[in-house]
Design an enzyme around this catalytic site. Sequence first.
Site, PDB file in Angstrom:
ATOM      1  N   ASP A  75       0.828  -1.209   0.000  1.00  0.00           N
ATOM      2  CA  ASP A  75       0.000   0.000   0.000  1.00  0.00           C
ATOM      3  C   ASP A  75       0.865   1.262   0.000  1.00  0.00           C
ATOM      4  OD1 ASP A  75      -2.812   1.136   0.695  1.00  0.00           O
ATOM      5  OD2 ASP A  75      -1.527   2.037   2.215  1.00  0.00           O
ATOM      6  N   GLU A 122       1.203  -0.521  -4.952  1.00  0.00           N
ATOM      7  CA  GLU A 122       0.333   0.607  -5.277  1.00  0.00           C
ATOM      8  C   GLU A 122       1.251   1.824  -5.341  1.00  0.00           C
ATOM      9  OE1 GLU A 122      -3.313   3.361  -3.642  1.00  0.00           O
ATOM     10  OE2 GLU A 122      -1.724   2.673  -2.333  1.00  0.00           O
TER      11      GLU A 122
END
Length: 553
Positions: free
Chosen positions: A228, A289
């Site tokens: 993330d 990401e």
Amino acid sequence: MAFVTKGVDEERSEGSAQSGHNVSSDWRRGVTYQIYPRSFADGNNDGIGDIRGAIAHLSYVKELGADAVWVSPWFLSPMADGGYDVADYCDISPLFGTLLDAEDFIAECHRLNLKVIIDLVANHCSSEHRWFQAALAAAPGSPEREWFYFRDGRGENGDLPPTDFISVFGGRAWTRVTGSDGTPGQWYLHLFDLGQPDLNWGNPAVRAEFERIFRFWFDRGVDGFRLDAVPAIGKDLPFQDTGMDQGGQFTPETSEQTRYWDAGDVHEIVKSWRSVAELYDPPKYLVGEINVSTTEALLRYIRPGELQSVFTMNLVKSPWNAQEFEDRIKGALNFRSDGSSWPTWALSSHDEVRSVTRFATNEQGQLDMALGAQRARAALLLTLALPGGACIYQGEEIGLPQVSGLPLELLEDPIVARTGDPLKGRDGCRVAMPWDESTPSFGFSVSAPPRLPQPSSWGELSVARQSQDASSFLNFSRAALHARREHIEQQPDVCEWNNFAKDVLSFDRGDVRCIVNFGTEDFVLPATALVVLKSDEEITDAVLPNTGVWIQL
Ligand code: GLC
């Protein structure tokens, strides 16, 4: 050379796909299905999706044709940001189940021959994590505070923030703490919500702890991580004012100027993660990401020794326009690598307005959901033809639209509170999946109402209803995933672009041609064309406006 794009008049490349070294080809070509556990399926009838519910629907994911699942955070969390605020990386939120349930989930995936990646949030933890609680209890300058970015405030009494940094979610990126005696103290940095303090990756203790967390999950059988907000970890020190507009939200477009994103030693940190992944046989898979402003910056994260893949989210921002799609695809494909990394294409996620709604605006500027669904099918057909991996977000395969008009008091996305703008919230793509029409929540829970109400029309969109209809979105998605396995996966990792018409996007992958019509006129196919996939039942001898096909050359 791995993924390249070529014009039709350029020499055809030998184009053989080198298999990524040390990495299973499943990831390189596979389709990952994203499960957002809270709204996928409720196994214990409390209105909140959970791991048991998800286990019960893994065979659905398998039958759809996915190769892997990605589970959004299932860890212990006060849910200040839907679980992206982790209070214990090695334990499961009681909302979702137990560690044993997670182990069963992993085992069931593997029994079905699905790989599994989980979401690892490394830039920040929850303010309720024991690390942050220890830092709050400790004095300024203590080793405990070194786990985060604590700084003295400016101004006479330290009541001004240390710098002018703003948060991705809007508002200032610093919050001041209060000592046990009630006196105001230092400030801590949070690039997202104030419940998500940024971890100091310059501290070797933080790095060592995450290595332990990586191994904890790898040893439990997960096949890799979706990492993330990776660029957030890269911060140049010492912090300096940026001159940014204090009323806005931080976006990567401003990162050049700010140097608190995609800077510092982020690539060295990513390499250290990769070395942990490489300790396993087969090596664990890392997909990032990477929200950055340029393709160059994106591709730096998949250099040899860094991540195997990054999500290519630029199509999410694209209007319905052939040239825009083509430019964005070429941008992400036009790089050279040693074959050890690849892009992972996505049209949707738990952070984005659902593609059916994004594409629904017609020529007159009105919302036409049938048009949105038609285009979303064509866009899915297009992305599934591209070299690299692909990712489908739960509900995308049944053409769920964004839910608008949710009651304000139910919106939990911190972006809403921090910007004061409900339209910026992400709750509308996180409404519970409609499975069938057996219960009031369309098979999501037995009787408990889901946290966010589902539109009453979702019975028609349910998996069960669509399964009965040969021309449904779901049956198109199933056909597309199976056709991808049969016709696309073995093709060379090269797109050879065709220039048929301004509004028609077309490329060849080996002996498969993908054609998508973004215009308003039919695109007539040669009488001999062998169509192996079409996004619309109505297609016979022409690719209709807002549809697409794959043809065997
Ligand atoms: C990522 C997640 C998003 C989350 C943010 C902060 O962008 O996809 O849902 O809010 O990171 O962790």
